[in-house]
Design a protein around this motif. Structure first.
Motif, short mmCIF file in Angstrom:
data_model
loop_
_atom_site.label_atom_id
_atom_site.label_comp_id
_atom_site.label_asym_id
_atom_site.label_seq_id
_atom_site.Cartn_x
_atom_site.Cartn_y
_atom_site.Cartn_z
N VAL A 1 -5.22 0.09 -7.63
CA VAL A 1 -5.50 1.01 -6.52
C VAL A 1 -7.01 1.12 -6.33
O VAL A 1 -7.78 0.85 -7.24
CB VAL A 1 -4.91 2.41 -6.80
CG1 VAL A 1 -3.40 2.34 -6.72
CG2 VAL A 1 -5.35 2.95 -8.14
N GLN B 1 -7.92 4.64 -11.04
CA GLN B 1 -8.97 3.70 -10.62
C GLN B 1 -10.02 3.52 -11.73
O GLN B 1 -10.51 2.40 -11.95
CB GLN B 1 -9.64 4.21 -9.34
CG GLN B 1 -8.80 4.02 -8.09
CD GLN B 1 -9.43 4.64 -6.85
OE1 GLN B 1 -10.15 5.64 -6.95
NE2 GLN B 1 -9.14 4.07 -5.69
N LYS C 1 -5.16 9.38 -8.58
CA LYS C 1 -5.62 8.10 -8.05
C LYS C 1 -6.99 7.73 -8.61
O LYS C 1 -7.22 6.60 -9.05
CB LYS C 1 -5.67 8.16 -6.51
CG LYS C 1 -6.09 6.84 -5.86
CD LYS C 1 -6.03 6.96 -4.34
CE LYS C 1 -6.39 5.63 -3.68
NZ LYS C 1 -6.28 5.73 -2.20
N ASN D 1 0.82 -1.21 0.00
CA ASN D 1 0.00 0.00 0.00
C ASN D 1 0.85 1.26 0.00
O ASN D 1 0.53 2.24 -0.66
CB ASN D 1 -0.93 0.00 1.22
CG ASN D 1 -2.08 -0.98 1.05
OD1 ASN D 1 -2.46 -1.30 -0.07
ND2 ASN D 1 -2.60 -1.47 2.17
N LYS E 1 2.13 1.81 -3.48
CA LYS E 1 1.11 2.34 -4.38
C LYS E 1 0.95 3.85 -4.20
O LYS E 1 0.90 4.60 -5.18
CB LYS E 1 -0.23 1.64 -4.13
CG LYS E 1 -0.28 0.19 -4.57
CD LYS E 1 -1.62 -0.43 -4.21
CE LYS E 1 -1.66 -1.91 -4.59
NZ LYS E 1 -2.96 -2.54 -4.21
N GLU E 2 0.87 4.27 -2.94
CA GLU E 2 0.71 5.71 -2.69
C GLU E 2 1.94 6.49 -3.16
O GLU E 2 1.83 7.58 -3.71
CB GLU E 2 0.47 5.96 -1.19
CG GLU E 2 -0.86 5.42 -0.67
CD GLU E 2 -2.06 6.05 -1.39
OE1 GLU E 2 -2.00 7.26 -1.73
OE2 GLU E 2 -3.04 5.32 -1.63
#
Length: 730
Positions: free
Chosen positions: A730, A690, A686, A659, A662-663
């Motif tokens: 994500v 998505q 983001k 996680n 990803k951020e």
């Protein structure tokens, strides 16, 4: 009707007036001239590098409409329709453009973006016909009146202004309108300065010391999109020396005849008279719904020689409402269509094979649909498509649109009738306002329901469809059948079932995904939506060393680029570019455009075949809700690609949890594309990524549903890509 150098001359003769003079008037506007100026304010600096629809177009149009409203001006937009017929075969050559585009990409690779922009500005102008559907949709949303002229918008505006009913009170157009019988033309409006500029024809004629007929001759000899420049006019036709030459010979014909010994001028007289007659007797749509030539009492009997063969008045009416565009009709009337080079230059084998293969099949369906409802004169009319890459003098080749190329024949879609289910009730039950592909497929998903829609061979013709929803559903059903998503028995084919299965797995998927899923499955069938590189790869060195990862990123980013990134419409994209994705975008664009033409031809065929109660329909509603009106850019594909590659690189050198990676990857993507590009998006990076993954999931489930309907190797490519990105979403 563009006239060379006329705008430069008339700019010196315009007068400026306060905008308040136009208050409460009905202003006729040449939509093509207006849209060209709107596009300048909505310019996408990297448009040639990302394709799609300019992100600022909607905002720019809405700003203009608000300005008209604030000034109490009531606009009526008139867009051009069919082009005048040409006797000669069109010459399609893009060598100059392709050279400049290649130079632009070399500059991009060298980091010289200013140089790249310079080359792109010299090599491309946005093709307005690709935008007209979206523009009309925006005008419709805002309650603004518009029509499409049967031919040139200028002639239609002249008719509307001269009409005793005073349909419009003034005209905003290009200076070319001065060739017609007008007093003055508004050539620009500056809302910021609360002023407008206009040019008076009387002023122009007095300045040049010409009669009205001589001015028309001068404009023709000046050259433009209908006639080449008179060879001996070295300077502008509106320069004193050129005007003096015309005055010496009194008429354009005499001036041409004085050079009769020049073999190059042997055909010039014919073109001169054709253009002259086209201006004096240009067809217009009258207020009683007929198409008639201007100055009809003086018009020659052979008007078809300079305008083209006449179509039924009903067809012209549907053109006026925006139901059908000019591309397919022009090809049928002129016997030629043209394919120009796309933004990527169309160098790959895949793109060219697609043009000469599957795209020709769609064109065959489109032309055959139109021919089926017209006079028998058109039935055997041969239409050829000329491609830019094989149109040199030595390799000139014509691709003939043959009816037998069509995978599904027009006769195969003639046996539809209303089924057991009420379209309106089913729409209400589904909670949607307008029919979609999945909705239409759902109505025939059950074999007994499908059988109820099949018209027996000896049965009487069914009653015409009464409501807009019924017409739209039938139109979508027939379109699905033409493209083999529905079988002859009206049950969904494996490709139709794939759409149903995808939406069952993702019932909340947005409606904006519908067209894109249709396109995706078409490209899967053509094996162009694949993880394999095309025959030419512009990114020589892959970012990731792992080949499986590279393939997965390629397939997922291609898929994501089938839907558009959402922009605020204020700032334009200034981030990374990708020519490989642009090559895929060109495939998407040419397919979308041809499916749009097919969709239009199908609704035209339904209307002319009396399948609908025409008096009950709002044709602008029908036109603005036709599919395939919007073309996405590569931006969302770029964002997904940047994210996946950044995450993969970070993960290989980091032991932190997934996680956090990803951020961090999303943050790096935002930094990489730059603050300007990040702030140009309506959503966060983001949220956009998505959306890309959400569409991938929809497409993957559709492809998985196809099973044995696609090659095992292609199915495995999708499975491998999905396995690779599963933990990286994500």
């Amino acid at each position: 009707m563009y006239i060379r150098h006329l705008d430069i001359y008339t700019n010196q003769k315009t007068q400026v007036f306060p905008l308040a003079m136009l208050k409460d008037i009905r202003l006729g506007i040449d939509g093509n001239v207006w849209l060209k100026r709107v596009l300048q304010s909505a310019s996408e600096q990297y448009y040639s590098g990302i394709g799609g629809t300019p992100s600022g177009l909607r905002k720019a149009i809405e700003k203009e409409l608000e300005s008209f409203k604030s000034a109490s001006i009531h606009p009526l937009f008139v867009f051009s329709g069919l082009t005048l017929i040409r006797k000669e075969k069109p010459h399609v050559s893009d060598e100059g453009k392709t050279t400049k585009r290649n130079a632009a990409w070399e500059s991009v690779n060298a980091g010289k973006m200013d140089v790249a922009l310079s080359y792109w500005n010299q090599s491309h102008a946005i093709h307005q016909p690709d935008l007209i559907h979206l523009v009309m949709r925006i005008l419709k949303e805002h309650g603004i009146d518009y029509i499409r002229a049967p031919y040139d918008a200028g002639a239609q505006l002249v008719y509307l202004e001269h009409n005793p009913k005073q349909i419009i009170h003034a005209t905003y157009a290009g200076p070319e309108l001065l060739m017609f019988d007008v007093e003055r033309v508004i050539t620009s409006i500056d809302f910021s300065k609360q002023s407008f500029s206009a040019v008076s024809k009387k002023t122009v004629l007095q300045d040049l010391m010409l009669t009205d007929d001589q001015f028309l001759d001068l404009c023709i000899l000046a050259g433009g999109d209908q006639c080449s420049t008179f060879p001996s006019f070295v300077q502008s036709a509106f320069a004193p020396a050129s005007v003096e030459r015309l005055l010496q010979h009194r008429t354009g014909f005499n001036l041409i005849k004085s050079n009769a010994n020049d073999q190059q001028l042997s055909k010039y007289v014919d073109v001169y008279f054709r253009v002259r007659c086209a201006v004096r007797h240009h067809p217009v749509l009258t207020d009683d719904g007929h198409v008639e030539p201007m100055n009809a009492d003086q018009a020659p009997n052979d008007i078809h020689e300079f305008i083209g063969y006449c179509l039924p008045n009903e067809v012209y009416y549907y053109i006026s409402r925006g139901l059908i565009s000019d591309a397919a009709l022009n090809a049928l009337l002129c016997r030629y269509g043209a394919e120009f080079s796309p933004l990527c230059n169309g160098e790959t084998k895949e793109y060219r094979n697609f043009l000469s293969g599957d795209i020709m099949k769609i064109k065959a369906q489109t032309i055959t649909l139109i021919q089926s409802q017209l006079n028998t004169f058109y039935n055997d009319r041969k239409v050829s498509i000329i491609h830019w890459y094989d149109n040199s003098a030595s390799t000139a080749q014509e691709h003939v649109v043959k009816p037998e190329l069509a995978p599904v024949k027009v006769s195969d879609i003639s046996n539809w009738k209303s089924g057991k289910q009420s379209v309106e009730k089913e729409l209400k039950k589904a909670g949607i306002a307008t029919p979609t592909y999945s909705f239409a497929l759902g109505l025939v998903a059950n074999p007994s329901d499908a059988a109820a829609t099949v018209l027996a061979k000896d049965a009487e013709k069914p009653a015409p469809l009464a409501t807009l929803a019924e017409v739209q559903t039938r139109h979508i059903s027939k379109l699905l059948q033409l493209r083999s998503f529905i079988e002859t028995s009206h049950v969904p084919s494996p490709y139709g079932k794939a759409i149903l299965d995808a939406y069952k797995a993702h019932p909340t998927a947005p409606s904006e995904f519908q067209d894109a899923l249709f396109i995706a499955l078409e490209l899967v069938r053509s094996e162009l939506l694949t993880s394999r590189p095309y025959s030419i790869s512009y990114n020589k060195k892959p970012v990731l060393e792992d080949e499986a990862a590279t393939k997965a990123v390629r397939l997922v980013s291609r898929t994501a680029s089938l839907i558009g990134a959402r922009f605020k419409g204020v700032k334009s994209w200034a981030g990374p570019l990708n020519r490989d994705l642009l090559a895929f975008n060109s495939v998407n664009k040419v397919l979308t455009r041809n499916l749009r033409h097919l969709s239009e031809a199908l609704i035209l065929q339904m209307l002319l075949n009396n399948e609908c109660q025409r008096e009950e329909l709002d044709f602008t509603d029908l036109a603005t809700q036709l599919p395939f009106a919007y073309e996405p850019s590569t931006v969302l594909g770029i964002l997904v690609k940047e994210y996946l590659e950044t995450l993969a690189l970070n993960s290989s050198s980091s032991s932190s949890n997934n996680n956090n990676n990803k951020e961090q990857a999303l943050k790096q993507v935002e930094e990489n594309i730059g603050a300007t590009s990040a702030s140009s998006l309506s959503d966060t990076i983001k949220e956009e990524v998505q959306r890309g993954f959400a569409f991938w999931d929809l497409v993957f489930d559709a492809v998985k549903s196809l099973g044995s309907a696609v090659r095992k190797e292609l199915l495995q490519e999708f499975q491998d890509a999905n396995n690779w990105i599963k933990s990286r979403k994500v």
